[in-house]
Design a protein around this motif. Sequence first.
Motif, short mmCIF file in Angstrom:
data_model
loop_
_atom_site.label_atom_id
_atom_site.label_comp_id
_atom_site.label_asym_id
_atom_site.label_seq_id
_atom_site.Cartn_x
_atom_site.Cartn_y
_atom_site.Cartn_z
N GLY A 73 69.44 17.76 23.63
CA GLY A 73 70.43 18.70 24.14
C GLY A 73 70.23 20.16 23.81
N LEU A 74 69.21 20.51 23.04
CA LEU A 74 69.02 21.91 22.65
C LEU A 74 68.02 22.57 23.60
N THR A 75 68.52 23.21 24.64
CA THR A 75 67.65 23.78 25.67
C THR A 75 67.09 25.15 25.28
N GLU A 76 67.68 25.80 24.30
CA GLU A 76 67.23 27.14 23.92
C GLU A 76 65.96 27.12 23.09
N ARG A 77 65.57 25.97 22.60
CA ARG A 77 64.42 25.90 21.70
C ARG A 77 63.38 24.95 22.28
N GLY A 90 70.35 22.41 33.46
CA GLY A 90 70.06 22.99 32.16
C GLY A 90 70.83 22.37 31.01
N ALA A 91 71.32 21.13 31.18
CA ALA A 91 72.11 20.48 30.13
C ALA A 91 71.22 19.94 29.01
N TYR A 92 69.97 19.69 29.29
CA TYR A 92 69.06 19.19 28.28
C TYR A 92 67.63 19.51 28.67
N LYS A 93 66.73 19.39 27.69
CA LYS A 93 65.31 19.59 27.96
C LYS A 93 64.59 18.28 27.71
N SER A 94 63.45 18.14 28.35
CA SER A 94 62.64 16.95 28.18
C SER A 94 61.24 17.39 27.75
N VAL A 95 60.73 16.75 26.71
CA VAL A 95 59.34 16.94 26.31
C VAL A 95 58.63 15.67 26.77
N TRP A 96 57.58 15.84 27.54
CA TRP A 96 56.88 14.69 28.13
C TRP A 96 55.41 14.71 27.73
N ALA A 97 54.84 13.52 27.75
CA ALA A 97 53.41 13.38 27.47
C ALA A 97 52.89 12.21 28.30
#
Length: 149
Positions: free
Chosen positions: A91-95, A133-140
Amino acid sequence: MGVQVPVTVRTFTQLFSCTPRGARLARRLVANRMDVWGFAYDSEASESVTLVVAELAANAVTHGRVKGRDFRVRLLMRAGEDTVRVEVADGLTERLPVLRESPGPGEEDEGGRGLLLVDALAERWGTALCTGGAYKSVWAEIKVPGPRS
């Protein structure tokens, strides 16, 4: 007009509490899912995917925590492809995550090794801000050999 052939897609999606316990559970359930998909627990494929999930989940808990919000793990594998896509959303989209070089001799280690492992194990990786923009996803995306029969 060409005939559209359906593509079999294997997916696994689960929400976890944004705690160290949630990160450990994510790792265990992903290892189990890889085994269900035909990749033995001790196989290189399972170990690589599980390690990437563990690192990204630990980052979500440590750097992406928003009070009252869980993090999500998603695995995706299409039939006939040799890649598992891992997505960990928080949930931390700013970082956004930043890949840092390993500390040199005598330098203080302030973390950051997790993304070095992800970078080494994945064919490619990145981040995405999700709808609204409610959340960010890190993908691999991790290459895996075919599963056992």
